[in-house]
Design a protein around this motif. Structure first.
Motif, PDB file in Angstrom:
ATOM      1  N   SER A 140       0.858  -1.186   0.000  1.00 44.25           N
ATOM      2  CA  SER A 140       0.000   0.000   0.000  1.00 44.25           C
ATOM      3  C   SER A 140       0.891   1.232   0.000  1.00 44.25           C
ATOM      4  N   GLY A 141       0.390   2.298  -0.594  1.00 45.37           N
ATOM      5  CA  GLY A 141       1.158   3.531  -0.618  1.00 45.37           C
ATOM      6  C   GLY A 141       0.681   4.463  -1.714  1.00 45.37           C
ATOM      7  N   GLU A 142       1.445   5.518  -1.919  1.00 49.92           N
ATOM      8  CA  GLU A 142       1.077   6.536  -2.897  1.00 49.92           C
ATOM      9  C   GLU A 142       1.550   6.142  -4.293  1.00 49.92           C
ATOM     10  N   SER A 166       1.374  -0.685 -16.248  1.00 51.44           N
ATOM     11  CA  SER A 166       1.957  -0.890 -14.925  1.00 51.44           C
ATOM     12  C   SER A 166       1.586   0.247 -13.984  1.00 51.44           C
ATOM     13  N   ILE A 167       1.831  -0.006 -12.690  1.00 49.49           N
ATOM     14  CA  ILE A 167       1.610   0.994 -11.652  1.00 49.49           C
ATOM     15  C   ILE A 167       2.811   0.937 -10.710  1.00 49.49           C
ATOM     16  N   THR A 168       3.280   2.100 -10.230  1.00 52.94           N
ATOM     17  CA  THR A 168       4.450   2.167  -9.364  1.00 52.94           C
ATOM     18  C   THR A 168       4.057   2.711  -7.997  1.00 52.94           C
ATOM     19  N   VAL A 169       4.383   1.925  -6.964  1.00 50.16           N
ATOM     20  CA  VAL A 169       4.102   2.281  -5.576  1.00 50.16           C
ATOM     21  C   VAL A 169       5.311   1.857  -4.738  1.00 50.16           C
ATOM     22  N   ASP A 222      -2.720   9.241  -5.715  1.00 47.81           N
ATOM     23  CA  ASP A 222      -3.721   8.462  -4.980  1.00 47.81           C
ATOM     24  C   ASP A 222      -3.029   7.463  -4.045  1.00 47.81           C
ATOM     25  N   PHE A 223      -3.671   7.166  -2.933  1.00 50.40           N
ATOM     26  CA  PHE A 223      -3.196   6.133  -2.011  1.00 50.40           C
ATOM     27  C   PHE A 223      -3.949   4.855  -2.332  1.00 50.40           C
ATOM     28  N   VAL A 224      -3.210   3.786  -2.657  1.00 49.10           N
ATOM     29  CA  VAL A 224      -3.849   2.568  -3.129  1.00 49.10           C
ATOM     30  C   VAL A 224      -3.393   1.344  -2.347  1.00 49.10           C
ATOM     31  N   LEU A 225      -4.241   0.323  -2.378  1.00 45.63           N
ATOM     32  CA  LEU A 225      -3.925  -1.009  -1.870  1.00 45.63           C
ATOM     33  C   LEU A 225      -3.764  -1.931  -3.076  1.00 45.63           C
ATOM     34  N   LEU A 226      -2.678  -2.694  -3.126  1.00 43.83           N
ATOM     35  CA  LEU A 226      -2.442  -3.633  -4.210  1.00 43.83           C
ATOM     36  C   LEU A 226      -2.545  -5.061  -3.682  1.00 43.83           C
ATOM     37  N   PHE A 227      -3.279  -5.890  -4.420  1.00 42.89           N
ATOM     38  CA  PHE A 227      -3.497  -7.276  -4.024  1.00 42.89           C
ATOM     39  C   PHE A 227      -2.967  -8.194  -5.124  1.00 42.89           C
ATOM     40  N   ALA A 228      -2.337  -9.285  -4.729  1.00 46.09           N
ATOM     41  CA  ALA A 228      -1.766 -10.201  -5.719  1.00 46.09           C
ATOM     42  C   ALA A 228      -1.632 -11.591  -5.133  1.00 46.09           C
ATOM     43  N   THR A 259       5.591  -2.217   7.705  1.00 45.29           N
ATOM     44  CA  THR A 259       4.770  -1.010   7.680  1.00 45.29           C
ATOM     45  C   THR A 259       5.645   0.192   8.018  1.00 45.29           C
ATOM     46  N   GLY A 260       5.320   1.304   7.403  1.00 43.83           N
ATOM     47  CA  GLY A 260       6.106   2.510   7.619  1.00 43.83           C
ATOM     48  C   GLY A 260       5.753   3.576   6.611  1.00 43.83           C
ATOM     49  N   MET A 261       6.774   4.246   6.056  1.00 41.75           N
ATOM     50  CA  MET A 261       6.555   5.347   5.132  1.00 41.75           C
ATOM     51  C   MET A 261       7.647   5.358   4.077  1.00 41.75           C
ATOM     52  N   PHE A 262       7.250   5.534   2.815  1.00 38.60           N
ATOM     53  CA  PHE A 262       8.202   5.589   1.707  1.00 38.60           C
ATOM     54  C   PHE A 262       8.464   7.043   1.336  1.00 38.60           C
ATOM     55  N   ALA A 263       9.750   7.411   1.335  1.00 35.80           N
ATOM     56  CA  ALA A 263      10.127   8.780   0.974  1.00 35.80           C
ATOM     57  C   ALA A 263      11.568   8.787   0.484  1.00 35.80           C
TER      58      ALA A 263
END
Length: 415
Positions: free
Chosen positions: A98-100, A108-111, A129-135, A201-205
């Motif tokens: 999950s993330g921005e 494709s989508i990059t998070v 957008d903040f999204v949840l990715l499922f796979a 869990t945390g934050m990507f920057a």
């Protein structure tokens, strides 16, 4: 809560069905299910999960303790559901990331620094957008994306996968190409190690995922639950399987099989397993084979040799092997007694690495079984003293050979 948008697998789905049919399909299930949402019947407030139609009219929905709406749940999501007599009280969403969104196009989508192929998933998310990715994990180490959903942004992002490139000095490791800095993060009691499956869990920057918590799955947490997943490894004796690249399950003489038999346990098959935690490991009470399976296979290997295990690094004949964090050590073998032992190792090639899932002590004999790649007239560091490997050059094969203690000869396919 305001919902930003909803995206799902192509074809799938918000659909309604007749009341009498739904009542006939309703199963009075009590317990905890971990699986993928097959379909959503919005008008009747029911979900189909693991082949069960469940009443979700009164269910709470959440992700990382953030409450969501029932309309946020779409086909293709991995979920954990608590049900009592067919009525669901809680639905916890279980994305692998999950993330921005930092980039997105039709392919494709990059998070969190990871670019994921969309496959057959329709996405209308935009950058920011903040999204949840499922796979769904596959046996070869890849993932098949099954759903993407945008929600109101949380303060927490997530990455999930196998630890690699662990650097205890720098306090970093990699998960699917995302560099994780775990300095100051809450960690499990067991030490981090390469090959371990973790949820971070945390934050990507600034290109780094800064972890607040690193969590590894514990077998006891799955006691009494039903888990649906892809078989990502099965040992030679078919006494153990791995599901979704992370959960090792022992098969006992008391394990029951539905819609299949023990011989049908192969990588890529989709199964639902009723789990029981006992003597420190998970055992399968029942294995139910699902009718549709991708059956993506992988390069399974096995070899015999003297194990070198020094500074948490495993090798045989100078070939480095990655030991899974959930590796099965058989017949009293421990990591402390592994170095110098003649052993048989089983595993598979995952992301270009030889990932060992099972190790057991063996007796060195005049015949040796070896499964893996043949290169330069050798297999697993054993050169051939005759021409018997010549016909297998460049192939991945399962062989039985004569062994003189250093070289192999008279190698032939092992049936």
């Amino acid at each position: 809560m305001k919902k930003i948008l909803s995206v799902a697998v192509l074809g799938g789905l918000l659909s309604a069905c007749g009341g009498s049919d739904s009542d006939a399909q309703q199963q009075a299930y009590s317990g905890t299910l971990l699986g993928t949402v097959d379909s959503v019947q919005a008008e009747q407030a029911t979900l189909m999960v693991n082949g069960r139609s469940l009443d979700v009219a009164s269910a709470g929905v959440s992700y990382q303790d953030q409450p969501l709406l029932l309309t946020d749940v779409v086909s293709g999501m991995q979920v954990e559901i608590d049900s009592d007599d067919g009525r669901v009280s809680e639905i916890e969403l279980e994305p692998f990331m999950s993330g921005e969104v930092t980039a997105v196009d039709g392919q494709s989508i990059t998070v969190n620094g990871q670019t994921v192929l969309l496959e057959q998933v329709a996405v209308s998310a935009q950058v920011g957008d903040f999204v949840l990715l499922f796979a769904q994990p596959q046996a070869d180490g890849s993932r098949t994306l099954t759903a993407v959903q945008a929600i109101d942004a949380t303060a927490i992002s997530e990455v999930e996968g196998r630890v690699s490139q662990l650097d205890m000095s720098a306090q970093t490791f990699s998960v699917n190409g995302t560099v994780v800095n775990f300095a100051g993060a809450a960690l499990d009691d067991d030490p981090l190690q390469n090959g371990q499956w973790v949820e971070v869990t945390g934050m990507f920057a600034d290109g780094i995922f800064r972890a607040a918590e690193v969590d590894a799955e514990e077998a006891a947490e799955l006691d009494g639950k039903e888990l649906e997943g892809v078989i990502t490894f099965v040992n030679r004796d078919k006494t153990a399987i791995e599901l979704n690249s992370r959960t090792v399950v022992t098969l006992t003489a008391n394990t029951r099989y539905e819609d299949g038999t023990q011989s049908d346990l192969v990588t890529g098959r989709v199964v639902e397993v009723e789990l029981l935690h006992q003597t420190g490991q998970l055992a399968a009470v029942e294995v139910d084979f699902e009718p549709s399976s991708s059956q993506i296979t992988t390069d399974r290997f096995s070899l015999e040799g003297t194990a070198q295990y020094v500074n948490d690094t495993l090798s045989v004949n100078g070939i480095e092997l990655l030991m899974s964090a959930t590796v099965r050590l058989e017949d009293g073998l421990t990591k402390a007694t592994l170095d110098g032992q003649w052993v048989e190792l089983e595993g598979s090639l995952v992301d270009g690495q030889y990932l060992v899932r099972e190790i057991e002590p063996e007796r060195q004999e005049a015949e040796i079984s070896l499964q893996g790649p043949v290169s330069g007239n050798a297999i697993w560091g054993y050169a051939a003293s005759d021409a018997s490997l010549g016909g297998f050059e460049g192939q991945w094969v399962d062989l039985a050979c004569y062994f003189d203690g250093s070289a192999v000869s008279q190698c032939r396919l092992d049936d």
